[in-house]
Design a protein around this motif. Structure first.
Motif, PDB file in Angstrom:
ATOM      1  N   LEU A 387     -11.935  -3.661  -2.807  1.00  0.00           N
ATOM      2  CA  LEU A 387     -10.612  -4.478  -3.126  1.00  0.00           C
ATOM      3  C   LEU A 387      -9.868  -5.084  -4.513  1.00  0.00           C
ATOM      4  O   LEU A 387      -9.385  -4.856  -4.786  1.00  0.00           O
ATOM      5  CB  LEU A 387     -10.863  -5.838  -2.166  1.00  0.00           C
ATOM      6  CG  LEU A 387     -12.063  -5.933  -1.146  1.00  0.00           C
ATOM      7  CD1 LEU A 387     -12.523  -7.107  -0.472  1.00  0.00           C
ATOM      8  CD2 LEU A 387     -10.352  -5.604  -0.252  1.00  0.00           C
ATOM      9  N   LEU A 388     -10.958  -5.099  -5.278  1.00  0.00           N
ATOM     10  CA  LEU A 388     -11.050  -5.082  -6.948  1.00  0.00           C
ATOM     11  C   LEU A 388     -10.201  -4.013  -7.123  1.00  0.00           C
ATOM     12  O   LEU A 388      -8.793  -4.852  -7.923  1.00  0.00           O
ATOM     13  CB  LEU A 388     -12.063  -4.998  -7.633  1.00  0.00           C
ATOM     14  CG  LEU A 388     -13.181  -6.661  -7.407  1.00  0.00           C
ATOM     15  CD1 LEU A 388     -14.498  -5.903  -8.297  1.00  0.00           C
ATOM     16  CD2 LEU A 388     -11.765  -6.939  -8.028  1.00  0.00           C
ATOM     17  N   ALA A 389      -9.755  -3.616  -7.035  1.00  0.00           N
ATOM     18  CA  ALA A 389      -8.566  -2.116  -7.779  1.00  0.00           C
ATOM     19  C   ALA A 389      -7.691  -2.153  -7.064  1.00  0.00           C
ATOM     20  O   ALA A 389      -6.372  -0.993  -7.157  1.00  0.00           O
ATOM     21  CB  ALA A 389     -10.093  -0.315  -7.655  1.00  0.00           C
ATOM     22  N   GLU A 390      -7.435  -1.971  -5.406  1.00  0.00           N
ATOM     23  CA  GLU A 390      -6.069  -2.906  -4.576  1.00  0.00           C
ATOM     24  C   GLU A 390      -4.820  -3.252  -5.846  1.00  0.00           C
ATOM     25  O   GLU A 390      -5.561  -4.523  -6.036  1.00  0.00           O
ATOM     26  CB  GLU A 390      -6.075  -3.259  -3.400  1.00  0.00           C
ATOM     27  CG  GLU A 390      -4.954  -2.895  -2.860  1.00  0.00           C
ATOM     28  CD  GLU A 390      -4.626  -1.566  -2.646  1.00  0.00           C
ATOM     29  OE1 GLU A 390      -4.278  -0.483  -2.786  1.00  0.00           O
ATOM     30  OE2 GLU A 390      -5.773  -0.911  -1.963  1.00  0.00           O
ATOM     31  N   THR A 391      -3.700  -2.758  -5.492  1.00  0.00           N
ATOM     32  CA  THR A 391      -3.048  -3.086  -6.613  1.00  0.00           C
ATOM     33  C   THR A 391      -1.847  -2.205  -6.231  1.00  0.00           C
ATOM     34  O   THR A 391      -1.109  -0.941  -6.032  1.00  0.00           O
ATOM     35  CB  THR A 391      -3.475  -3.287  -8.412  1.00  0.00           C
ATOM     36  OG1 THR A 391      -2.026  -4.140  -9.244  1.00  0.00           O
ATOM     37  CG2 THR A 391      -3.481  -1.835  -8.551  1.00  0.00           C
TER      38      THR A 391
END
Length: 954
Positions: A387-391
C-alpha cells in the motif's frame, strides 16, 4: 592401511556433466576398467591390488557440476560419518568404491570453483588413508555446510598462516559473494599469493565479497565458466597456455571444443602482428559468446599500449600487474552495476518517505485500508509495503512508463543489456498487449503478415486491428497427440517464393512465429531469418518468446533466442567470408539473364542473404511465465537496424495506444529486480531447471510402474526425422555437448524444461487427469493437456523436492490406475481401451478465406478485419448449433465464421473471421475436451455470417 587413491591425477573419464545420483546408490562417474582406481584389500594380502569393476555410465540422470559436486560431497559426508561415528573400519572403506570415485571427480571439479580447491580434496584423501576419519569428516562437513547454506569458509584455511587467518571474514558474513576467474599459467605459490592479496584488499565496507578461481589454460577457462555459474568476472593474463592438463570427461571435453570452435580465429576486425594478442582476443571472444554477462579484464605488462588498441571492444579495462587495488575496486564497482535496480530502489524510497496524499488513489499509503473496520485484512494479507508503494506518475516522485526519463528509463536500458537487445520496453498487461504494440508499430492496412496458424490469439487479434492481411503458415501436425508442432523452413520459403512468383512480394511485411511453442518446440531463428532475407531482404521478424524468456541466460539455449540470433546474423553479414559465399550462391540461384532457378533449387539450398539485408527483429516475452516477475509482467526486445529511421516514432505511438496511463508499479518493480537476478545467477538457475526436468523424464522412463502407465515424449515423437540431424531422443540426457550439437544443427529442438507425457494407458483424458487427479487430489498444477497428453514444465523456482513429490504422486496415480484396471470387468476394460484407442480426427489446417474476403483466391491472405467487424453486427450474423451446421456442411454449404473460436489453453483460434467452416474443423471441435472455448456459445452454437450478405470494404 586402506589406500583410497585420491591422488593428484583426476579420474580420466570423470563424468562432470552426466551420471546418476550418488545418493541413489549408483556411481557418480563413469570409469572404464583401464582407468579404475586400485584398491588394496587387507584380507587378500599386502600389495594385492584388484581393479574396480567397470562402471557403466547411466545415460539418463544428468548432473551438471552444481549437482555432481553437491552429491559427491554429500556422499562423502555420509560414508565418512559411518567410519568416524559408527565405528566401521577400513574394510567398509575399502568396499565402498564410491568414496575414491567421488574424491577423484571432485579433484577435477574443485579446480573450477573457489573456496576449497584440489589441494583441499587431496588433503581429505590423505586423512582417510591415515585413518583420521573424524578430521576428514570435519573438513567435508565444512564444504557441505557451505553448499547448503551458501556461506563460505575462507579458501584453503589449513594452508593459511596466522596473519591470513586473522584477516578472514566470519562464516556468517551476509554479504553476497561471487567468484572471479583468473586465466594465467602460475605456480602454486603464485596462486596462493594472488588469493592472499585478494583477502588483504577486502574491507568491511565492501558491499560484496569475491574469491579467485585460477586456471592455467584457455581450455580450463572455458570449462570453468561452463561449470561454475558463480563466476561473474574474468581477468586474463597473456601467460596462459592453450590446452588443459586436466583429464576431463568426454562430455566436458567435447563441450569445451564446441565452445572454442564457435568463434572463428581471425574473424575479428582488429588486426595485430602479435601472436600473443591474437590468443588473448580469441579467448575473449569465446568467453563473451558463451556468457555475455561476464565482465572481462586484461592484466598485462609488455605491449600494453598495442593491447589497449586491439582489445577495447572486449575488455572493460586493461591493468598492469601492480594495479591490484584498482582491479579490486573495479570488480566491486562493476558488480554493483549489475546489482543496481533503479526503479525498485525508487519504489522502496517512495514507500519510506512521509507524504500527504491530495491526489487520486485512496488506497495509496494505506489511507482507505488501515483505518477501515472492514478491510484491514487486505493489509494483513499483502503487507503494508504494497500500500505504501502504490502511487501514480502524475503525483510526482516516480518515473512515468509512457515518458520515462529517470529510473524507469535506466531500468529498461539495463534490461536491454541483460537480454542482448538494442532497446527493451516493459509491459504491464501481458504479452498479448506486447504483441499488439509490435504489430501496430510495424504493419499497415493491407500489408501481408505471414503468421503461424497456431500462434497465440493475440497475434490474430493484432492483425485484425491493424487491417493487415494474414497469410497463414501451417505447422506440421502431431495428430497422435492432438497438438501442432512448428512451421518448417521449407513452407516459409515456399510461401515467399509464391508471393514473388505472383508479383506480390512487396506486399509481404512481416513474419511472426512462436519460439518456443507451448509444447517446447524451438526454432533456429538465425537460420529462419537468414533464409527469408535471401528472398526478401527487408522482411521484419516478430518472435513470440512468451515461454522462452529464460533462454537468454544459458550458453546453449541463448543461441536460439531472437536477440542473440539477430546479433550473430548482423555480425555475419559484415564478414568477407559471407560476401564470398553469397556471390557463389547467387550464380546457382540465377541464370546469366538474371532469371531465378526453379523453386526446387531455392528450397534445396540453405539460402544466404545479401550483405545489404537489414536485420529487423522484435521479440515479445512473458517474463512472468518463466522468470521472476509479477503476473502480466512482460517485455518487448528490439534489435532493429532501422529503428531510428523507420520504427521509433510509430512504436512509441503504438506503445501509448495500448499501455495504460495507470500502470501497476509493483509489476514494473518486479521486472526490474527480476533482471538483476538473471544477470547475477541466471545461468545457475536455468541449468538447474533443465537438469531437474531431465531427471523427471528419466525417472518416469526408468521406473517400472511409471513406464507401464506413462510415456515421455521425446524429439523422436515431436519432431519429424527430416527436421533433426543429431538424432538423439533427449539430447541433454546424453550430456551438455550432445544437447549443444543438436541446438547448433537441428532445424527444431525440444526445450528440455518441458516434459510431455502420453497418458492413454491411464484410461482418462487429459482434462480429467489434470483437474480431478493432479490438481484436486494432490495440488499438482499443470498448464496444458491435450486429449491424451499432459505437459509438465520446470522453471527457475523448481526444486529437487518438488520433482520428488511429483514422482511420488505419479507413482500413486499409476498404482491407482493399475488397481482400477485389474478390478474392472474385462469386457468393460476392453470397451474403454477401444474407446481410448480411437484415433483423433486429423488436426485441421486453415481452410481458406471465403470468396468475399480472400484477396485474390490464389494466395492465402484475406481481409480478416472486414469479416470481423461485419460479424460484430447482429443483423449480419446467425447462431447455428453444431448438428445443424454439420448438416449444412454435409449438404455442400460453405458457412463463414463470424468471429474467433479459440480453445484455451493453448490459446490459438481454430476459426477466424472470414474463414470457411469445413467438416474437418467441425470433427475436431466435436471431440475437443477443453473446458474453455472463447467465441463459442454452448447453448446457441457457432456465430456464422449470413450467406446473403455481401462483404463490404473495411
Amino acid at each position: 592401511m586402506t589406500r583410497i587413491n585420491a591422488s593428484h591425477a583426476p579420474l580420466p573419464t570423470a563424468n562432470i556433466f552426466g551420471g546418476p545420483d550418488a545418493l541413489g546408490g549408483n556411481s557418480l562417474i563413469h570409469a572404464d576398467v583401464n582407468s579404475a582406481a586400485l584398491i588394496t584389500h587387507p584380507a587378500s594380502g599386502s600389495g594385492h591390488q584388484v581393479p574396480e569393476a567397470t562402471l557403466e555410465r547411466d545415460p539418463g540422470m544428468p548432473a551438471s557440476t552444481w549437482r555432481l559436486r553437491s552429491d559427491a560431497w554429500e556422499y562423502l559426508r555420509f560414508a565418512v560419518k559411518r567410519l568416524a561415528l559408527a565405528g566401521e573400519g577400513e574394510d567398509a572403506l575399502a568396499q565402498d568404491g564410491e568414496v575414491p570415485r567421488s574424491l577423484r571427480a571432485l579433484e577435477t571439479i574443485e579446480m573450477y570453483w573457489a573456496g576449497f580447491g584440489q589441494r583441499y580434496v587431496a588433503a581429505i584423501g590423505e586423512l582417510l588413508e591415515a585413518g583420521d576419519y573424524k578430521t576428514a569428516l570435519d573438513r567435508i562437513g565444512r564444504v557441505v555446510n557451505r553448499l547448503r547454506a551458501d556461506i563460505s569458509d575462507e579458501p584453503r584455511e589449513e594452508f593459511m598462516d596466522a596473519e591470513e587467518r586473522a584477516e578472514r571474514v566470519g562464516d556468517a558474513d551476509p554479504r553476497p559473494r561471487f567468484e572471479v576467474l583468473v586465466v594465467d599459467e602460475t605456480t602454486e605459490a603464485e596462486r596462493d599469493a594472488t588469493r592472499a592479496e585478494g583477502l588483504r584488499l577486502r574491507s568491511a565496507a565492501d558491499t560484496f565479497i569475491y574469491e579467485f578461481v585460477i586456471v592455467p589454460s584457455a581450455d580450463d577457462a572455458v570449462a570453468a565458466i561452463l561449470t561454475n555459474p558463480n563466476i561473474l568476472a574474468c581477468v586474463v593474463r597473456p601467460g596462459f597456455t592453450e590446452h588443459t592438463r586436466q583429464r576431463l570427461s568426454r562430455d566436458l571435453a567435447e563441450s569445451v571444443q564446441i565452445a572454442r570452435s564457435e568463434v572463428a580465429p581471425g574473424s575479428a576486425p582488429e588486426r595485430t602482428s602479435l601472436a600473443s594478442v591474437q590468443r588473448v582476443l580469441g579467448l575473449a571472444d569465446t568467453l563473451i559468446a558463451l556468457r555475455p554477462e561476464l565482465d572481462l579484464y586484461l592484466m598485462a605488462g609488455a605491449h600494453i599500449e598495442e593491447l589497449a588498441g586491439a582489445t577495447t571492444r572486449r575488455f572493460r579495462r586493461i591493468f598492469r600487474r601492480e594495479d591490484q587495488l584498482e582491479l579490486h575496486l573495479t570488480l566491486l564497482r562493476r558488480v554493483s552495476h549489475l546489482f543496481d535496480t533503479p526503479f525498485f530502489t525508487a519504489i522502496q524510497d517512495h514507500a519510506r518517505r512521509p507524504v500527504g496524499v491530495f491526489h487520486a488513489l485512496p488506497i495509496a499509503r494505506g489511507g482507505s485500508v488501515v483505518s477501515s473496520r472492514w478491510i484491514r485484512d487486505l493489509a494483513d494479507f499483502y503487507g503494508l509495503n504494497l500500500l505504501l508503494a502504490e502511487t501514480s506518475a502524475t503525483s510526482g516522485g516516480l518515473d512515468s512508463l509512457l515518458a520515462p526519463v529517470r529510473t524507469l528509463k535506466k531500468a529498461q536500458e539495463l534490461a536491454a543489456r541483460a537480454y542482448g537487445a538494442k532497446h527493451t520496453f516493459f509491459v504491464t498487461n501481458g504479452t498479448s498487449t506486447a504483441n499488439k504494440i509490435v504489430h501496430q508499430a510495424l504493419v499497415s492496412p493491407n500489408e501481408v503478415v505471414m503468421v503461424d496458424r497456431n500462434c497465440h490469439k493475440s497475434h490474430h487479434h493484432a492483425v485484425m486491428l491493424t487491417g493487415a492481411r494474414p497469410a497463414y503458415l501451417e505447422a506440421y501436425p502431431l495428430n497422435e497427440f492432438a497438438f501442432y508442432g512448428a512451421v518448417p523452413i521449407s513452407r516459409i520459403k515456399q510461401m515467399l517464393l509464391d508471393y514473388r512468383a505472383a508479383g506480390r512480394l512487396d506486399e509481404v511485411r512481416m513474419l511472426t512465429l512462436t519460439n518456443s511453442t507451448f509444447d517446447g518446440i524451438v526454432y533456429d531463428p538465425e537460420r529462419v531469418m537468414a533464409e527469408c532475407l535471401a528472398i526478401k531482404p527487408d522482411l521484419v521478424f516478430l518472435w513470440d518468446e512468451a515461454w522462452f524468456a529464460f533462454g537468454a541466460f544459458h550458453p546453449v539455449t541463448r543461441r536460439r533466442t531472437a536477440m542473440a540470433s539477430a546479433q550473430r546474423l548482423e555480425q555475419r553479414l559484415t564478414t568477407d567470408a559471407h560476401a564470398i559465399a553469397y556471390r557463389e550462391q547467387q550464380a546457382r540461384l540465377f541464370d546469366a539473364e538474371g532469371n531465378p532457378a526453379s523453386d526446387a533449387v531455392w528450397l534445396h539450398e540453405r539460402l544466404i542473404p545479401a550483405p545489404t539485408s537489414r536485420v529487423r527483429v522484435y521479440a515479445t516475452q512473458s517474463t512472468h511465465k518463466t522468470l521472476t516477475a509479477l503476473r502480466q509482467g512482460s517485455m518487448i526486445h528490439v534489435y532493429d537496424q532501422d529503428w531510428g529511421r523507420e520504427a521509433e516514432e510509430p512504436f512509441h505511438e503504438a506503445y501509448m495506444t495500448h499501455t495504460s496511463t495507470s500502470p501497476n508499479y509493483q509489476i514494473l518493480a518486479s521486472l526490474d529486480i527480476g533482471r538483476r537476478q538473471v544477470e547475477l545467477e541466471g545461468f545457475d538457475l536455468v541449468q538447474r531447471q533443465l537438469d531437474l526436468a531431465t531427471s523427471l523424464a528419466q525417472a518416469i522412463s526408468r521406473h517400472p510402474l511409471l513406464r507401464r502407465t506413462f510415456r515421455v515424449l521425446t524429439a523422436h515423437d515431436l519432431i519429424p526425422e527430416e527436421n533433426r540431424e543429431v538424432g538423439r531422443p533427449m539430447p541433454l540426457r546424453d550430456g551438455l555437448s550432445t544437447m549443444w550439437e543438436a541446438w547448433r544443427t537441428d532445424e527444431f529442438v525440444i526445450d528440455p524444461s518441458r516434459i510431455t507425457i502420453e497418458i492413454s494407458r491411464t484410461g482418462v483424458d487429459g482434462d480429467t487427469f489434470k483437474h480431478e487427479h493432479l490438481m484436486d487430489r494432490y495440488g499438482i498444477q499443470v498448464n496444458k493437456t491435450s486429449r491424451n497428453t499432459a505437459l509438465f514444465m520446470t522453471n527457475i523456482g523448481t526444486s529437487r523436492s518438488a520433482i520428488a513429490y511429483l514422482i511420488e504422486v505419479l507413482v500413486k496415480l499409476a498404482e491407482k490406475f493399475e488397481d482400477t484396471h485389474t478390478q474392472r470387468d474385462p469386457d468393460h476394460t476392453r470397451a474403454i481401451t477401444e474407446a481410448i484407442d480411437l484415433p483423433m480426427p486429423p488436426l485441421p489446417d486453415f481452410s481458406s478465406f471465403s470468396d468475399g474476403y480472400a484477396t485474390d483466391g490464389v494466395l492465402p491472405d484475406g481481409d480478416m478485419r472486414a469479416a470481423f467487424f461485419r460479424g460484430q453486427r447482429r443483423k449480419y450474423v446467425e447462431h447455428v448449433l453444431p448438428d445443424v451446421l454439420w448438416a449444412r456442411v454435409a449438404a455442400g454449404a460453405k458457412p463463414v465464421s463470424a468471429g474467433f473460436v479459440t480453445p484455451y489453453p493453448p490459446g490459438f483460434p481454430v476459426l477466424v473471421p472470414g474463414q470457411v467452416i469445413t467438416p474437418e474443423i467441425l470433427a475436431f471441435m466435436r471431440v475437443l475436451d477443453t473446458r474453455e472455448i472463447h467465441g463459442y456459445d454452448p447453448v446457441r452454437g457457432y456465430r456464422v455470417l449470413l450467406e446473403e450478405t455481401p462483404a463490404v470494404e473495411s
